[in-house]
Design a protein around this motif. Sequence first.
Motif, short mmCIF file in Angstrom:
data_model
loop_
_atom_site.label_atom_id
_atom_site.label_comp_id
_atom_site.label_asym_id
_atom_site.label_seq_id
_atom_site.Cartn_x
_atom_site.Cartn_y
_atom_site.Cartn_z
N VAL A 1 27.38 37.07 -8.03
CA VAL A 1 27.04 35.90 -7.00
C VAL A 1 27.10 36.42 -5.57
CG1 VAL A 1 28.78 34.11 -5.92
CG2 VAL A 1 28.42 34.20 -8.57
N ASP A 2 27.68 37.41 -5.41
CA ASP A 2 27.62 38.19 -4.07
C ASP A 2 26.19 38.51 -3.80
OD1 ASP A 2 30.31 37.52 -3.50
OD2 ASP A 2 30.97 39.81 -3.92
N GLU B 1 34.68 40.36 -12.94
CA GLU B 1 34.21 41.18 -11.89
C GLU B 1 32.76 41.19 -11.72
OE1 GLU B 1 36.08 45.13 -12.02
OE2 GLU B 1 38.03 44.29 -12.19
N LEU B 2 32.00 41.33 -12.88
CA LEU B 2 30.52 41.58 -12.76
C LEU B 2 29.92 40.22 -12.35
CD1 LEU B 2 29.84 43.22 -16.08
CD2 LEU B 2 29.54 44.13 -13.78
N GLN B 3 30.66 39.01 -12.73
CA GLN B 3 29.99 37.69 -12.46
C GLN B 3 30.30 37.62 -10.52
OE1 GLN B 3 32.23 34.75 -14.55
NE2 GLN B 3 31.06 35.32 -16.34
N SER C 1 40.65 42.55 -25.17
CA SER C 1 39.86 41.18 -24.78
C SER C 1 40.22 40.75 -23.32
CB SER C 1 40.26 39.88 -25.74
OG SER C 1 39.68 38.64 -25.20
N SER C 2 41.21 41.20 -23.00
CA SER C 2 41.79 40.99 -21.80
C SER C 2 41.14 41.69 -20.49
CB SER C 2 43.36 41.21 -21.54
OG SER C 2 43.71 40.79 -19.94
N THR C 3 40.99 43.11 -20.99
CA THR C 3 40.07 44.08 -20.23
C THR C 3 38.86 43.64 -20.04
OG1 THR C 3 41.62 45.78 -20.91
CG2 THR C 3 39.59 46.32 -19.89
N GLN C 4 38.17 43.23 -21.01
CA GLN C 4 36.64 42.79 -21.00
C GLN C 4 36.60 41.27 -20.12
OE1 GLN C 4 35.99 42.29 -25.21
NE2 GLN C 4 35.32 44.49 -25.46
#
Length: 83
Positions: free
Chosen positions: A54-55, A48-50, A39-42
Amino acid sequence: MSDSEDIKQLLVEIRDNQRLSLQRQEEHLEIARKQIERSSTQVQESIELQRLAVDRAKSVSRIALPGILICVVLILYLLIRYF
């Protein structure tokens, strides 16, 4: 004597059941730890994807907004000039 043997046998069974119960609890704890790690990895991947999204949205808006503004100004120019 038979009562004593019965009590001893019951105590042995209780001890064995407690050991089995502790073993199962340890197995469940290990499963829970693995799920927490996954869960922590996900969550980290999601963050990171968010950030990447945003970038990308920022870079698109840097290009799109001036382009839209130029188009609106040109349309206004044409409207004023020909009407």
